[in-house]
Design a protein around this motif. Structure first.
Motif, mmCIF file in Angstrom:
data_model
loop_
_atom_site.group_PDB
_atom_site.id
_atom_site.type_symbol
_atom_site.label_atom_id
_atom_site.label_comp_id
_atom_site.label_asym_id
_atom_site.label_seq_id
_atom_site.Cartn_x
_atom_site.Cartn_y
_atom_site.Cartn_z
ATOM 1 N N VAL A 77 0.859 -1.185 0.000
ATOM 2 C CA VAL A 77 0.000 0.000 0.000
ATOM 3 C C VAL A 77 0.894 1.232 0.000
ATOM 4 C CG1 VAL A 77 -1.730 1.276 1.310
ATOM 5 C CG2 VAL A 77 -1.831 -1.226 1.206
ATOM 6 N N GLY A 78 0.524 2.218 -0.817
ATOM 7 C CA GLY A 78 1.316 3.436 -0.902
ATOM 8 C C GLY A 78 0.578 4.627 -0.353
ATOM 9 N N GLU A 79 1.246 5.740 -0.419
ATOM 10 C CA GLU A 79 0.646 7.000 -0.010
ATOM 11 C C GLU A 79 0.474 7.851 -1.257
ATOM 12 O OE1 GLU A 79 2.752 8.846 3.179
ATOM 13 O OE2 GLU A 79 3.030 6.948 4.211
ATOM 14 N N GLY A 80 -0.500 8.730 -1.220
ATOM 15 C CA GLY A 80 -0.736 9.581 -2.371
ATOM 16 C C GLY A 80 -2.019 9.196 -3.067
ATOM 17 N N VAL A 81 -2.343 9.964 -4.078
ATOM 18 C CA VAL A 81 -3.603 9.756 -4.792
ATOM 19 C C VAL A 81 -3.440 8.750 -5.924
ATOM 20 C CG1 VAL A 81 -4.477 12.036 -4.205
ATOM 21 C CG2 VAL A 81 -3.186 11.730 -6.317
ATOM 22 N N ASN A 82 -4.539 8.051 -6.214
ATOM 23 C CA ASN A 82 -4.641 7.141 -7.362
ATOM 24 C C ASN A 82 -3.601 6.025 -7.352
ATOM 25 O OD1 ASN A 82 -6.652 8.925 -8.204
ATOM 26 N ND2 ASN A 82 -5.250 10.042 -9.531
ATOM 27 N N GLN A 83 -3.224 5.561 -6.177
ATOM 28 C CA GLN A 83 -2.223 4.501 -6.061
ATOM 29 C C GLN A 83 -2.870 3.130 -6.259
ATOM 30 O OE1 GLN A 83 1.404 4.955 -5.028
ATOM 31 N NE2 GLN A 83 0.652 6.720 -6.173
ATOM 32 N N ALA A 84 -2.473 2.431 -7.299
ATOM 33 C CA ALA A 84 -2.994 1.094 -7.580
ATOM 34 C C ALA A 84 -2.160 0.060 -6.831
ATOM 35 C CB ALA A 84 -2.945 0.803 -9.074
ATOM 36 N N VAL A 85 -2.819 -0.707 -5.980
ATOM 37 C CA VAL A 85 -2.177 -1.802 -5.261
ATOM 38 C C VAL A 85 -2.505 -3.079 -6.030
ATOM 39 C CG1 VAL A 85 -2.092 -3.078 -3.088
ATOM 40 C CG2 VAL A 85 -2.394 -0.584 -3.070
ATOM 41 N N GLY A 86 -1.482 -3.730 -6.566
ATOM 42 C CA GLY A 86 -1.681 -4.926 -7.372
ATOM 43 C C GLY A 86 -2.439 -6.006 -6.628
ATOM 44 N N ALA A 87 -3.150 -6.848 -7.388
ATOM 45 C CA ALA A 87 -3.960 -7.904 -6.781
ATOM 46 C C ALA A 87 -3.967 -9.138 -7.677
ATOM 47 C CB ALA A 87 -5.392 -7.414 -6.573
ATOM 48 N N VAL A 88 -3.836 -10.294 -7.049
ATOM 49 C CA VAL A 88 -4.002 -11.570 -7.746
ATOM 50 C C VAL A 88 -5.056 -12.367 -6.986
ATOM 51 C CG1 VAL A 88 -2.934 -13.760 -8.426
ATOM 52 C CG2 VAL A 88 -1.657 -11.630 -8.678
#
Length: 119
Positions: A77-88
């Protein structure tokens, strides 16, 4: 290489492997385990717009809450806007064929592994 392709450009390329159809067995187990290990170390990437990010989150949430789907791994998980957290995610072929919602594309760094038996 799978996770690198999945997360490249936050999965916003047409080459994103959003659906993996595979025969169940030890080789698939090894592939899924390797993908999970790589994805959990993957940093989030900024998506192009708030609308694209919101759509991505909605699709990922739908898969994560589906009774026939298991979350294999998520990225960092990142900080900032519109950050896509990968998912499988993964499901089996019977569930995939029974529910067309599972075949809906999630634009971004998300993939569904569909396990099928040899029969």
């Amino acid at each position: 290489e799978f996770v690198a392709s999945l997360t490249m450009g936050a999965g916003q390329f047409c080459t994103n492997p959003g659906l993996v159809l595979a025969i169940d067995g030890p080789e698939l187990d090894a592939f899924v385990a390797a993908a999970a290990a790589a994805l959990t170390e993957s940093a989030p990437i900024t998506m192009l717009s708030p609308g694209i990010h919101a759509s991505f989150e909605k699709g990922v949430d739908a898969l994560a809450s589906h009774d026939a789907v298991r979350t294999v791994a998520r990225g960092k998980v990142g900080e900032g806007v519109n950050q896509a957290v990968g998912a499988v995610f993964e499901t089996d072929a019977q569930a995939f064929l029974a529910d067309t919602a599972l075949s809906h594309e999630v634009f971004g760094s998300s993939s569904v592994v569909v396990r099928s038996n040899k029969n």
